[in-house]
Design a protein around this motif. Structure first.
Motif: not given
Length: 308
Positions: A126-128, A192-195, A218-222
């Motif tokens: 998350s951003l935090s 997979k898509i990495y953001m 952030g944020p970071s997603f898989d």
């Protein structure tokens, strides 16, 4: 407002202004997004919706209450909220045993479902969780897509199109260099898509162009790709149809190449080149000491010298 024969007539000036704002325009306003969660959600999904809402501010509406609906089975609830809030994009989060930590990105056309893609969260930061300075609210991000799947696979092509619509922000005529401070990077690799989200830092380089460094904020997603609902070709063409007033008028005898260079064709009357005046050159002048006599075909010309 009163309704007769399917036509809504306003009773007050406020209602008239409201209907005019919702009426079709040649240049439509920026797309807004509604973000909502389903009947069952997890802490991961709830925090992810809040972080994506922070990326979309101020062009987004976040619903805090739960909405018991299933977009892939019945989209009438989403269409109702879309018409109520005038939003053409939506993000729906849910969580269950069969599809844990689920996010659905979708678009609507004329307040009806156009297409949507379901992504599952496998890893999330998350951003935090990432400390450091963030970007200002409302910053227009730069979008980067890496991976062959975004150009070859139809589902990934649709996902790329939806993500561009979702995160592109308002349309602007010019951007200053210091305003390019937020990057969203999407990578398609091994199904997979990495953001990833980065902040650009402009450092001194000793010349006019600054040295650029990236800092993850952030944020970071898989993500993993799940269900898809793609629009039909006819509906997709109808959604991309432009009014005639916005189409550029064709100009005769003007063309452009691949690089945008403008070429023009000029039509002139036939010219008599025998009367064309050319620049006098020293090498084309006849010399005084040489005279050429005409000879029949097949015989070389004789050159006679003349005494001066």
């Amino acid at each position: 407002m009163t309704q007769s024969d399917g036509i809504i007539k306003p009773k007050s000036k406020r209602a008239k202004r409201f209907l005019e704002s919702r009426a079709p325009k040649l240049n439509e306003d920026g797309k807004s997004t509604m973000i909502m969660k389903g009947g069952n959600t997890s802490l991961t999904v709830t925090q992810a919706l809040k972080d994506i809402y922070s990326l979309k501010k101020p062009n987004a509406v976040l619903y805090k209450k739960k909405n018991i609906t299933r977009p892939f089975e019945d989209s009438t609830s989403l269409e109702f909220f879309s018409k109520k809030t005038d939003c053409s994009l939506f993000l729906f989060g849910s969580h269950n045993k069969k599809r844990p930590n689920d996010l659905i990105f979708g678009r609507l056309f004329d307040f009806h479902m156009l297409d949507m893609i379901e992504l599952g969260i496998e890893n999330y930061v998350s951003l935090s969780d990432i400390k450091g300075s963030k970007y200002p609210e409302g910053t227009k991000p730069m979008l980067v897509f890496a991976g062959e799947a975004f150009d070859l696979d139809n589902e990934h092509k649709c996902l790329k199109n939806i993500l561009i619509d979702f995160f592109r922000g308002p349309t602007v005529t010019a951007v200053r260099l210091a305003g390019l401070e937020h990057i969203l990077h999407f990578t398609a690799l091994d199904g997979k898509i990495y953001m990833r989200s980065y902040r650009t830092l402009l450092k001194k380089s000793g010349c006019r162009t600054p040295r650029i460094e990236l800092e993850e904020i952030g944020p970071s997603f898989d993500f993993v790709l799940r269900r898809t609902h793609l629009a039909s070709e006819d509906l997709y063409k109808l959604a991309h149809k432009q009014p005639k007033a916005l189409k550029p008028k064709k100009k005769k005898n003007i063309s452009h190449d691949v690089f945008g260079t403008k070429f023009g064709r000029v039509h002139m009357q036939k010219q008599d080149l025998t009367k064309l005046r050319t620049r006098k050159m020293k090498g084309l002048k006849k010399r005084k000491g040489e005279m050429v006599s005409d000879q029949p075909d097949g015989q070389p010309a004789k050159v006679t010298k003349v005494d001066e």
